[in-house]
Design an enzyme around this catalytic site. Sequence first.
Site, PDB file in Angstrom:
ATOM      1  N   ASP A 149     -46.637   3.011  23.295  1.00  0.00           N
ATOM      2  CA  ASP A 149     -47.154   1.967  24.175  1.00  0.00           C
ATOM      3  C   ASP A 149     -46.126   1.691  25.275  1.00  0.00           C
ATOM      4  O   ASP A 149     -45.366   2.587  25.649  1.00  0.00           O
ATOM      5  CB  ASP A 149     -47.463   0.719  23.321  1.00  0.00           C
ATOM      6  CG  ASP A 149     -48.621  -0.091  23.885  1.00  0.00           C
ATOM      7  OD1 ASP A 149     -48.525  -0.520  25.032  1.00  0.00           O
ATOM      8  OD2 ASP A 149     -49.618  -0.303  23.167  1.00  0.00           O
ATOM      9  N   HIS A 225     -48.131  -5.287  27.302  1.00  0.00           N
ATOM     10  CA  HIS A 225     -49.159  -4.611  26.510  1.00  0.00           C
ATOM     11  C   HIS A 225     -48.636  -4.172  25.145  1.00  0.00           C
ATOM     12  O   HIS A 225     -49.277  -4.386  24.115  1.00  0.00           O
ATOM     13  CB  HIS A 225     -49.679  -3.419  27.316  1.00  0.00           C
ATOM     14  CG  HIS A 225     -50.895  -2.751  26.768  1.00  0.00           C
ATOM     15  ND1 HIS A 225     -50.832  -1.756  25.817  1.00  0.00           N
ATOM     16  CD2 HIS A 225     -52.210  -2.917  27.034  1.00  0.00           C
ATOM     17  CE1 HIS A 225     -52.056  -1.340  25.538  1.00  0.00           C
ATOM     18  NE2 HIS A 225     -52.918  -2.037  26.259  1.00  0.00           N
ATOM     19  N   SER A 549     -57.914  -1.685  23.374  1.00  0.00           N
ATOM     20  CA  SER A 549     -56.463  -1.717  23.106  1.00  0.00           C
ATOM     21  C   SER A 549     -56.112  -2.783  22.092  1.00  0.00           C
ATOM     22  O   SER A 549     -55.148  -2.636  21.341  1.00  0.00           O
ATOM     23  CB  SER A 549     -55.694  -2.071  24.382  1.00  0.00           C
ATOM     24  OG  SER A 549     -55.495  -0.954  25.185  1.00  0.00           O
TER      25      SER A 549
END
Length: 762
Positions: A149, A225, A549
């Site tokens: 990620d 994220h 996600s």
Amino acid sequence: MASSPGRAVFFLLLSLVLLGDLCCCSCSQVYVVYMGKGLQGDSDRQHDDVIRLHNQMLTAVHDGSLEKAQASHVYTYSSSFQGFAAKLNKEQATKLAEMPGVVSVFPNTKRRLHTTRSWDFMGLSTNAEGEVPGLSTKNQENVIVGFIDTGIWPESPSFSDHGMPPAPKRWRGQCQRGEANSPSNFTCNRKIIGGRYYLNGYQTEEGGLSKNAFKFVSPRDSSGHGSHTASIAAGRFVRNMNYGGLGTGGGRGGAPLARIAAYKACWDSGCYDVDILAAFNDAIRDGVDIISVSLGPDYPQGDYFSDAISIGSFHATSNGILVVSSAGNAGRQGSATNLAPWMLTVAAGTTDRSFVSYIRLANGTFLMGESLSTYHMKTSIRTIPASEANAGYFTPYQSSFCLDSSLNRTKARGKILICRHTKGSPESRVSTSMVVKEAGAAGMILIDEMGDHVANHFAVPGTSVGREIGNKILSYIKSTRHASSMILPAKTILGLRGGPRIAAFSSRGPSSLTPEILKPDVAAPGLNILAAWSPAKNNMHFNILSGTSMACPHVTGIAALVKSIYPSWSPSAIKSAIMTTATVLNKRRRTITTDPDGKAATPFDFGSGFMDPIKALNPGIIFDAQPEDYRSFLCATIHDDHSLHLITGDNSTCTHRTSSCASALNYPSITIPYLKKSYSVTRTMTNVGNPRCTYRAVVSAPRGINVTVTPEILNFESYGAKKTFTVSFHVDVPPRGYAFGSISWHGHGRNARLTMPLVVKV
Ligand SMILES: *[C@@H]1O[C@H](CO)[C@@H](O)[C@H](O)[C@H]1NC(C)=O
Ligand SMILES: *[C@@H]1O[C@H](CO)[C@@H](O)[C@H](O)[C@H]1NC(C)=O
Ligand SMILES: *[C@@H]1O[C@H](CO)[C@@H](O)[C@H](O)[C@H]1NC(C)=O
Ligand SMILES: *[C@@H]1O[C@H](CO)[C@@H](O)[C@H](O)[C@H]1NC(C)=O
Ligand SMILES: *[C@@H]1O[C@H](CO)[C@@H](O)[C@H](O)[C@H]1NC(C)=O
């Protein structure tokens, strides 16, 4: 601009922003030269042999120049699988593809990154340490989850190592500190036991790092994220987790005691194949148990062996590591990605929480919108359609979408603008709000035709409404000369709708690559999820995001719990436990529906259904598959012994396989995409529940198809016993398009029911 709150979700919404195609024909670009499993062993000598071989290959295509070869080299992959990445022109790439030992050569493609209330909603009520009543999940401490990620923010309270023992002895990972003496430096702890970063691919393609201060050259997360996804799966309990007062309450991940290893292969604009592959290579060698990848290719996805995530996850699975991935945010039929059968692919659904912001029209009517905006507007403000504030040569129609520079500052200043947004809108919802802010407007109402219930961040006080409420507002404006309105700050509302529903943006099946394998596999919450964030972005420690996600790490967390209870289970056993126990019913015991139109969901929307975390911990029966089974699957799909040999690195061949058909894989769902008259498939169940038990098949046949299961009753007499059954399909009245059904296996006892979806097309 970078410090506006709106900017914060840009990354997650990347899927909605069109990135230009980076086509380069005459000049060179980075390619992956994938060579399968290759030479084995970890000794230095073998490693040197591999490097020498790669050098020879590269030198050969650079007319014998070692210097040029070295200059073009980007990565070497030499442990779990082999190959390298290098800057090449087309001709050189073609030459390499023809060399012995090469499985595939493919251009380095950029991939995109596609709570806590959510656990209570799913019925996983545990204490702060994630203990599930009746089951010992203490062993979580020995489960290591790798996240490929944007890195991680190790100081977040979600990643505190308070009270945790040292890392498991078998752990071979590293903690790369990054640049010394800079805020970029990174330290691991007993919760985050590994951190690595991969910059070569990004740097080669995008010419180094720009001055953007947020790009830490270390595993530190500048985007948010990576911290978000890791905390959904494995974050510690945080007493007061909220975003600007929204969603207040305790929050934690699915497996709060599991260990985290961050593999930062994604930078501000996305993730390159060559970096992703390097991350997989290290994660496999480091000894992670599960890999979570909340990112994916655009659809339609390329072949399994010209896609870094498919290749990396194949070798991970062969090493006993489950890979959980997101299906994508494209919403459309057939748009699902991460299609390989060895991955667990996740669709996104809703919970029962929403973030609501009312609009009060000056005539006294209240209308409901959705927003994450917590601004307090003090008075009613003059409200106009953005089309009336068009600037220069922009038409009113163009301005109605609040496109960049389409608004006249004089006309917009101090007003609430009504902007429109559709699927084809060139700008994301967040950037639209920044256009409105730059035009000097005081607020905005977004009429959002997507109807996906994503609560948005706005750079000005704002809220979004669907088409129906939007029309009411427009008709109010027409009805009066001085229309005005007030946008009230967003509030958290629980138990609002009969969830879960499948989110409008969640990518749908069927698989565009292998229609015999149902994708996505399962659904989990992915709409408006609160979790940890990187304070490098607006100094926020938590944030609310939507996307597959966010759904993916919900499943990763439960997979980690399953692994902690059954450490010896294979990746496919864990996957089967989560799939066969999923539910197709919502909280009102009706079939789960889809956004935005409220239709009944099908397996193309949610695979086996919505994950049930408690049932997944005790499935009773599993459908297992070993690496050999994936080999047979490859035989059926790639039809090429030589490539198979290279990929798997052993002597398996396809020729003596009888049932070389993709439907034959022992998968927890059955899909027959080309049914003629009749067809049979077999599946094998393994008993992992009571040693002595009986299961009876209850068939719900797809419309127009007769389905028989033989035998209908399976008696197990020991733990680990295997029983095979055959499912026969006969066309009775050919249905149009795809038809859906299921087989439920009913046992005795409370939990003993598992379901496999049936998907048929004549
Ligand atoms: C980075 O390292 C320096 C020197 O060791 C230290 O002063 C600084 O606080 C560190 N920064 C962070 C964010 O940990
Ligand atoms: C903006 O609107 C004002 C007032 O109507 C007008 O005078 C001006 O020319 C407009 N500017 C642009 C760039 O359209
Ligand atoms: C306000 O205007 C809306 C839209 O025209 C209308 O539906 C609503 O009934 C009006 N409310 C009152 C109290 O008149
Ligand atoms: C494959 O076959 C060759 C030749 O028969 C043998 O030397 C080799 O050990 C085999 N490799 C594996 C992995 O079984
Ligand atoms: C399907 O089942 C129905 C009802 O049992 C039967 O009448 C029909 O003949 C069967 N069709 C086929 C093709 O087996």
